[in-house]
Design a protein around this motif. Structure first.
Motif, mmCIF file in Angstrom:
data_model
loop_
_atom_site.group_PDB
_atom_site.id
_atom_site.type_symbol
_atom_site.label_atom_id
_atom_site.label_comp_id
_atom_site.label_asym_id
_atom_site.label_seq_id
_atom_site.Cartn_x
_atom_site.Cartn_y
_atom_site.Cartn_z
ATOM 1 N N ASP A 190 0.826 -1.196 0.000
ATOM 2 C CA ASP A 190 0.000 0.000 0.000
ATOM 3 C C ASP A 190 0.871 1.261 0.000
ATOM 4 O O ASP A 190 0.592 2.211 -0.730
ATOM 5 C CB ASP A 190 -0.931 -0.017 1.218
ATOM 6 C CG ASP A 190 -2.339 0.356 0.852
ATOM 7 O OD1 ASP A 190 -2.937 -0.363 0.030
ATOM 8 O OD2 ASP A 190 -2.824 1.376 1.360
ATOM 9 N N ARG A 191 1.921 1.257 0.806
ATOM 10 C CA ARG A 191 2.831 2.419 0.838
ATOM 11 C C ARG A 191 3.549 2.595 -0.488
ATOM 12 O O ARG A 191 3.806 3.721 -0.917
ATOM 13 C CB ARG A 191 3.855 2.246 1.961
ATOM 14 C CG ARG A 191 3.272 2.479 3.331
ATOM 15 C CD ARG A 191 4.312 2.283 4.404
ATOM 16 N NE ARG A 191 3.778 2.645 5.698
ATOM 17 C CZ ARG A 191 4.262 2.208 6.852
ATOM 18 N NH1 ARG A 191 5.315 1.386 6.873
ATOM 19 N NH2 ARG A 191 3.718 2.578 7.973
ATOM 20 N N GLU A 192 3.887 1.492 -1.134
ATOM 21 C CA GLU A 192 4.551 1.544 -2.436
ATOM 22 C C GLU A 192 3.616 2.141 -3.483
ATOM 23 O O GLU A 192 4.027 2.965 -4.297
ATOM 24 C CB GLU A 192 4.953 0.123 -2.829
ATOM 25 C CG GLU A 192 5.788 -0.014 -4.068
ATOM 26 C CD GLU A 192 6.135 -1.464 -4.322
ATOM 27 O OE1 GLU A 192 5.551 -2.040 -5.269
ATOM 28 O OE2 GLU A 192 6.974 -2.026 -3.591
ATOM 29 N N ALA A 193 2.362 1.746 -3.472
ATOM 30 C CA ALA A 193 1.396 2.214 -4.464
ATOM 31 C C ALA A 193 0.905 3.636 -4.169
ATOM 32 O O ALA A 193 0.662 4.407 -5.098
ATOM 33 C CB ALA A 193 0.209 1.259 -4.527
ATOM 34 N N PHE A 194 0.741 3.950 -2.900
ATOM 35 C CA PHE A 194 0.192 5.249 -2.494
ATOM 36 C C PHE A 194 1.082 5.898 -1.441
ATOM 37 O O PHE A 194 0.682 6.012 -0.281
ATOM 38 C CB PHE A 194 -1.233 5.080 -1.939
ATOM 39 C CG PHE A 194 -2.183 4.436 -2.909
ATOM 40 C CD1 PHE A 194 -2.623 5.126 -4.025
ATOM 41 C CD2 PHE A 194 -2.628 3.136 -2.701
ATOM 42 C CE1 PHE A 194 -3.499 4.534 -4.922
ATOM 43 C CE2 PHE A 194 -3.500 2.543 -3.596
ATOM 44 C CZ PHE A 194 -3.935 3.241 -4.712
ATOM 45 N N PRO A 195 2.292 6.334 -1.806
ATOM 46 C CA PRO A 195 3.221 6.872 -0.803
ATOM 47 C C PRO A 195 2.679 8.071 -0.032
ATOM 48 O O PRO A 195 3.044 8.278 1.123
ATOM 49 C CB PRO A 195 4.469 7.253 -1.608
ATOM 50 C CG PRO A 195 4.082 7.199 -3.040
ATOM 51 C CD PRO A 195 2.850 6.368 -3.154
ATOM 52 N N ASP A 196 1.775 8.839 -0.642
ATOM 53 C CA ASP A 196 1.227 10.017 0.033
ATOM 54 C C ASP A 196 -0.043 9.734 0.830
ATOM 55 O O ASP A 196 -0.533 10.616 1.509
ATOM 56 C CB ASP A 196 0.937 11.125 -0.987
ATOM 57 C CG ASP A 196 2.205 11.627 -1.653
ATOM 58 O OD1 ASP A 196 3.273 11.588 -1.023
ATOM 59 O OD2 ASP A 196 2.115 12.044 -2.826
ATOM 60 N N GLY A 197 -0.568 8.525 0.729
ATOM 61 C CA GLY A 197 -1.816 8.252 1.443
ATOM 62 C C GLY A 197 -2.172 6.794 1.546
ATOM 63 O O GLY A 197 -3.285 6.410 1.172
ATOM 64 N N PRO A 198 -1.255 5.958 2.052
ATOM 65 C CA PRO A 198 -1.619 4.538 2.200
ATOM 66 C C PRO A 198 -2.623 4.364 3.337
ATOM 67 O O PRO A 198 -2.771 5.239 4.185
ATOM 68 C CB PRO A 198 -0.286 3.879 2.563
ATOM 69 C CG PRO A 198 0.461 4.956 3.287
ATOM 70 C CD PRO A 198 0.070 6.242 2.596
#
Length: 171
Positions: free
Chosen positions: A43-51
């Motif tokens: 999730d952090r990899e895909a959405f670094p600004d909002g996982p």
């Protein structure tokens, strides 16, 4: 019935061949608590600004665990899909994430095919999702799976500047 790329009744874990020479086999299975750090990494990899925060992922596992499927090669997770169980024959795909190193290798299609099979077996006649309209790869995947746009583009669907295309797969 919802059309699928292939007739398929899901059963887990499902082992898939490696996606290239020397690649380990992969398994699609229901997530377990020990998977949460890897789900958070994806999730952090895909959405670094909002996982999703860890506590939200934990609550998703508790509340929707039968509808949180992961792709696992035995060493790490390479993707996950999360959906709601059918309610009045309708369901939502809440998240589909594929790790950067496995994009373009069919992981998203395999995860979605498994989830669509599960939802169909549970009686879903309509499945909805939202997608960033700028994510052309995801939009194309959903089109190939039979989803079509549903209503106008929602400019601020997830907040200011967070446009989403709503898509629907119906029988």
């Amino acid at each position: 019935m919802i059309p699928l790329p292939e007739e398929h009744v899901p059963s887990w874990p499902r082992t898939l061949a490696g996606d290239g020479p020397g690649k380990a086999s992969r398994q699609i299975r229901k997530a377990v608590e020990a998977d949460l750090p890897e789900v958070l990494r994806l999730d952090r990899e895909a959405f670094p600004d909002g996982p999703y925060p860890y506590f939200v992922l934990r609550q998703f596992l508790d509340a929707l665990g039968d509808h949180l499927l992961v792709m696992d090669d035995g060493d790490r997770l390479h993707g996950y899909v999360l959906a709601t169980p059918p309610h009045h024959a309708s369901s939502w795909i809440l998240s589909l994430i594929v790790g950067h190193e496995r994009r373009g290798n069919g992981v998203g299609r395999e995860l979605m095919t498994e989830m669509l099979g599960l939802l169909r077996a549970e009686g879903a006649a309509e499945i909805m999702l939202t997608v960033d309209p700028a994510n052309e790869t995801a939009v194309m995947l959903y089109h190939h799976l039979g989803f079509s746009p549903w209503g106008p583009l929602q400019e601020d669907y997830l907040g200011p500047g967070e446009a989403r295309l709503r898509m629907r797969l119906a029988s």
